[in-house]
Motif scaffolding. Sequence first.
Motif, PDB file in Angstrom:
ATOM      1  N   TYR A  84       0.895  -1.092   0.216  1.00  0.00           N
ATOM      2  CA  TYR A  84       0.079  -0.085   0.107  1.00  0.00           C
ATOM      3  C   TYR A  84       0.823   1.239   0.095  1.00  0.00           C
ATOM      4  N   ASN A 107      -3.050   5.999  -0.868  1.00  0.00           N
ATOM      5  CA  ASN A 107      -4.340   5.672  -1.477  1.00  0.00           C
ATOM      6  C   ASN A 107      -4.299   4.769  -2.483  1.00  0.00           C
ATOM      7  N   GLN A 108      -3.479   3.819  -2.505  1.00  0.00           N
ATOM      8  CA  GLN A 108      -3.408   2.854  -3.541  1.00  0.00           C
ATOM      9  C   GLN A 108      -2.966   1.472  -2.691  1.00  0.00           C
ATOM     10  N   GLN A 115      -2.249  -2.417  -3.637  1.00  0.00           N
ATOM     11  CA  GLN A 115      -1.985  -3.174  -4.958  1.00  0.00           C
ATOM     12  C   GLN A 115      -1.188  -4.705  -4.645  1.00  0.00           C
ATOM     13  N   THR A 169       1.320  11.255  -4.596  1.00  0.00           N
ATOM     14  CA  THR A 169       1.903  10.744  -5.782  1.00  0.00           C
ATOM     15  C   THR A 169       2.934  11.718  -6.339  1.00  0.00           C
TER      16      THR A 169
END
Lengths: 345, 524
Positions: free
Chosen positions: B353, B356-357, B359, B462
Amino acid sequence: MITGDHRDTAEAIAARLGIIEAGNDAAVLTGAELDQMSTEEFDEKVENYSVYARVSPEHKVRIVKAWQKLGKVVAMTGDGVNDAPALKQADIGIGMGITGTEVSKGASDIVLADDNFATIVVAVQEGRKVFSNIQKAIQYLLAANLGEVLTLFIATLLAWDTMLPIHLLWINLVTDTFPAIALGMEPAESNLMNHKPRGRNSNFFSGGILSSVVYQGIFEAAMVLMVYATAIMWPVHSGYNAIHADALTMSFATLGLIQLFHAFNVKSVHQSIFKVGLFKNKAFNWAILASLVMMMVVILVPGLNDAFRVAHLDIHQWVIVLGASFAVIPFVELVKLVQRKIKKD
Amino acid sequence: MSEQKYQQFSNAFYAQSESEVLTELEATSSGLNSDQVNERVSKYGPNKLDDGKKKSLLQKFLEQFKDLMILVLLAAAIISAVVSHDVVDSVIILAVVIINAILGVFQESRAEAAIEALKKMSTPHANVLRNGDTITVKSTELVPGDIVLLEAGDVVPADLRLLESNSLKIEESALTGESVSVEKEIKIIDDKQAGIGDRVNMAFSNSNVTYGRGNGVVVNTGMSTEVGKIAGMLAKADETTTPLKQNLNHLGKFLTIAIVIIAVVMYVVGTFFNGMDPIKMMLTSISLAVAAIPEGLPAIVTIILALGTQVMAKRNAVIRKLPAVETLGSTEIIASDKTGTLTLNQMTVEKIYTFNQQQSAETKLSTDNMALKVMNFANDTKISQDGTMIGDPTETALITFGEKHNFDLDNKLQQQPRVAELPFDSDRKLMSTIHKDGERSLVAVKGAPDILLERITKIQTTDWIRDITAEDKSVILQNNQDMAKQALRVLEMAYKYIDEVPGELNSDEIENNLIFAGLVGMID
């Protein structure tokens, strides 16, 4: 599955492995919960649980005992010293070759060299094959024993001179031994892992072995007695002693050879031997040959045949012996065929 | 077993204070005096495991003759010799019986290694305080009340209640199965139901001191220690008869009874109804017994089982007890350990993680990803010449993960060499390394998510770094919980840049005001 992990972790992993369905909380028991239960209560409920979380090795003994009380055959894995009592208690203690302590290995019945669960499955499969092959060997040997007992019993009732201990021991210990061992090397029959475990209460006679032993033993005795009767009724030599010596030799040869032919039958309990493959098991082929030689040596070699108190047979007598012995193959094939037909209907 | 021979203590010493324990044992922290030791040796016995009863070879051999089938054969041999004066048959029968017995003894002898191995684990010497002096004694001479000194490398000689612990760590895997060393403390444990692994103020016989120093008072010795209790249980555990043994016994009994009945019937019929010679009839009856007993069967079963063990050994299952081969085939319940058996005892990264992501481990990561960098930098895995990794499984998993994502660790470490570190300890649950990065230095921190998150003030999004919000934190915790529910072990990575590396590293200074980089979830 037994683990020291937390309940949630244990549940998630068990679900991933397909041991329980995801979210099936009721199948998980923690060590603390187990401590709260009385032995009686746990014995009753043990079948509900598939996953044990936060357990210590002490709990393992309880788990094993509870299943054993239900009559189950239990295998248990373990690697710590503390696992040793559970490994010993289990019907099959499975030690770990890599991570296991010496003590745990010492208390185990089998040790996995690669610590891999899949190896247990392989071992179970191999174990089933061994059991089925032992069954074959037992069927083979006991059919001969029954044949011998019936022959002796009926011959005595008829006041015939019967085979001596030396003849029986030669067949039981020499000529029968090679094929029986070779049957232990038969490859596995194809549906081995598809049926349920046979359980503690089954025995060597389950799965149609007992009935096979009985009818095959009766047939063997009938053939041997028939050969004996033929020898007495249509004697080749004259004089009481010579006639009886011939008859005894012929019945000895028949019993020995009938077992060699019968060994082929035993390769499969229910299948036709032509389907199983007559000569696939190389060790078996050599075993039959070795036994044939051992049988012939004591009948044909001068000196030895005196020790065995057997007479010299002529070609007609040999034809009778061979015919009576070979008959066991078509006969058993026929019975198997009928059995398969009945089972289907 | 002589478990009851010497009465020892069964108190929950871990739930008592040091002084209570000493009072109870009538001991002092300066050790026992010689008189007390002598008295206690005779009262509590030597500090060693019982030998257990061992059967002699002859005993084992004679036990084989308890079998009914064998007895009938023996009787047949004797009667045959007496009645017929022809000993050939008797000799053959006797030979069969003896070969069978030898095979039986051989099988049994292979099965007695367990307690031997336990005894081998025992320690030869221990350092104790007696009469106020430190002396070295044979560990068999220890008595309850002795003060034993422990240091790294020692094997604990008896069960001790610890009185002093200087970072003492003891590896108790032999007793608990837990391979991580336990940090020992001396505080009282209130829970009287505490398992062995949780009694951190005790040191158990036969465990290994891996770190630090300490001392403790002997509370139990010999068969009363935890390891002694196991030895006792091993000796007592019922040798369950295998289905094979039960089956063969059953078969043997059935055949024997059948034989006796048939032989008697035949003898009666032959002698009284057919008027045959009684002696000849006796011999015929013996023939019948010989005929009915499958003499070769035990040997053949043994050989078939032995062949089975060979096949299994080739497939990684080593059989120690022959009948196990066959019992395996009837197995209904397999109770298996999870770690290392159902799962590989090896961690693998499953989820990662970053801002916010969440995967999966397969999704490509940029080699500049800070989470990837931190997990590889704050990592003590050693890679040997042939490429095998040595280190903690969670750390090696992170290195493997880095390799999969083309993170060239050697190269990056050459550019940004490690100049300082704050090693992991269980109070902080964090570890940090500091790397020279041009003019400034990079602090890479990894550790337990809940603890590390408290030390984070910024977050890397990001494209830029901003102050972390309460909402950010709750999203991170949410992801942490989400991974934990999937049975993943979660670690958090964070970092910051500092201008100068202080001479004395201080956790509060270095491991604070960090920037959140990511979470990683691993499974074993």
